[in-house]
Design a protein around this motif. Structure first.
Motif, PDB file in Angstrom:
ATOM      1  N   LEU A  45      -1.231  -4.145  -4.603  1.00 25.14           N
ATOM      2  CA  LEU A  45      -0.735  -4.316  -3.230  1.00 25.14           C
ATOM      3  C   LEU A  45       0.488  -5.219  -3.224  1.00 25.14           C
ATOM      4  CD1 LEU A  45      -4.072  -4.914  -1.297  1.00 25.14           C
ATOM      5  CD2 LEU A  45      -2.696  -2.840  -1.335  1.00 25.14           C
ATOM      6  N   VAL A  46       1.390  -4.967  -2.291  1.00 18.74           N
ATOM      7  CA  VAL A  46       2.528  -5.851  -2.065  1.00 18.74           C
ATOM      8  C   VAL A  46       2.068  -6.896  -1.068  1.00 18.74           C
ATOM      9  CG1 VAL A  46       4.909  -6.021  -1.285  1.00 18.74           C
ATOM     10  CG2 VAL A  46       4.139  -3.967  -2.491  1.00 18.74           C
ATOM     11  N   SER A  50       1.203  -3.754   4.044  1.00 11.41           N
ATOM     12  CA  SER A  50       0.112  -2.788   3.861  1.00 11.41           C
ATOM     13  C   SER A  50       0.472  -1.774   2.774  1.00 11.41           C
ATOM     14  CB  SER A  50      -0.178  -2.072   5.182  1.00 11.41           C
ATOM     15  OG  SER A  50       0.976  -1.377   5.605  1.00 11.41           O
ATOM     16  N   MET A  51       1.528  -2.048   2.023  1.00 14.13           N
ATOM     17  CA  MET A  51       1.971  -1.141   0.971  1.00 14.13           C
ATOM     18  C   MET A  51       1.165  -1.371  -0.302  1.00 14.13           C
ATOM     19  SD  MET A  51       6.071  -1.441   1.428  1.00 14.13           S
ATOM     20  CE  MET A  51       6.418  -0.059   0.359  1.00 14.13           C
ATOM     21  N   GLY A  52       0.855  -0.279  -0.979  1.00 11.02           N
ATOM     22  CA  GLY A  52       0.140  -0.402  -2.229  1.00 11.02           C
ATOM     23  C   GLY A  52      -0.046   0.932  -2.900  1.00 11.02           C
ATOM     24  N   THR A  53      -0.683   0.899  -4.064  1.00 13.69           N
ATOM     25  CA  THR A  53      -0.945   2.110  -4.826  1.00 13.69           C
ATOM     26  C   THR A  53      -2.097   1.844  -5.790  1.00 13.69           C
ATOM     27  OG1 THR A  53       0.097   3.851  -6.139  1.00 13.69           O
ATOM     28  CG2 THR A  53       0.685   1.598  -6.696  1.00 13.69           C
ATOM     29  N   VAL A  54      -2.477   2.881  -6.524  1.00 12.45           N
ATOM     30  CA  VAL A  54      -3.562   2.789  -7.508  1.00 12.45           C
ATOM     31  C   VAL A  54      -3.008   3.262  -8.847  1.00 12.45           C
ATOM     32  CG1 VAL A  54      -5.857   3.636  -8.120  1.00 12.45           C
ATOM     33  CG2 VAL A  54      -5.289   3.211  -5.736  1.00 12.45           C
ATOM     34  N   GLU A  62       3.538   3.101  -9.421  1.00  7.01           N
ATOM     35  CA  GLU A  62       4.889   3.120  -8.861  1.00  7.01           C
ATOM     36  C   GLU A  62       4.783   2.897  -7.356  1.00  7.01           C
ATOM     37  OE1 GLU A  62       8.744   5.925  -9.167  1.00  7.01           O
ATOM     38  OE2 GLU A  62       6.882   6.967  -8.654  1.00  7.01           O
ATOM     39  N   ILE A  63       5.593   1.980  -6.856  1.00  5.13           N
ATOM     40  CA  ILE A  63       5.693   1.754  -5.409  1.00  5.13           C
ATOM     41  C   ILE A  63       7.157   1.957  -5.044  1.00  5.13           C
ATOM     42  CG2 ILE A  63       5.400   0.128  -3.516  1.00  5.13           C
ATOM     43  CD1 ILE A  63       3.253  -1.266  -5.154  1.00  5.13           C
TER      44      ILE A  63
END
Length: 82
Positions: A45-46, A50-54, A62-63
């Motif tokens: 998560l950033v 609310s930005m994020g990835t798995v 990659e974001i």
């Protein structure tokens, strides 16, 4: 009239350049501190957004479209790696 058109086009090109310079992309690989193996399914998560990835099967993430104000990323889960 022609000078106004040139000035307008110059302004638009500079504006587009400034806007794209403020958005970036971050990539990486999450690995286990114990054995250096990639961690599958870790949530990144950033901080403060609310930005994020798995992470994928290779531990890669990659974001994109990251605002320039974003400074810190946090790994929120540590699933067992395969």
């Amino acid at each position: 009239m022609e000078r106004k058109l040139v000035l307008l086009l110059t302004y638009l090109l500079v504006s587009i350049g400034l806007l794209t310079a403020q958005i970036s992309r971050v990539t990486g690989i999450v690995k286990s501190a114990d054995d250096g193996e990639p961690i599958i399914g870790a949530t990144i998560l950033v901080e403060g957004t609310s930005m994020g990835t798995v992470t994928d099967m290779d531990g890669k993430f990659e974001i994109t479209n990251l605002p320039s104000s974003a400074k810190t990323m946090v790994k929120t889960t540590t699933p067992r790696h395969a």
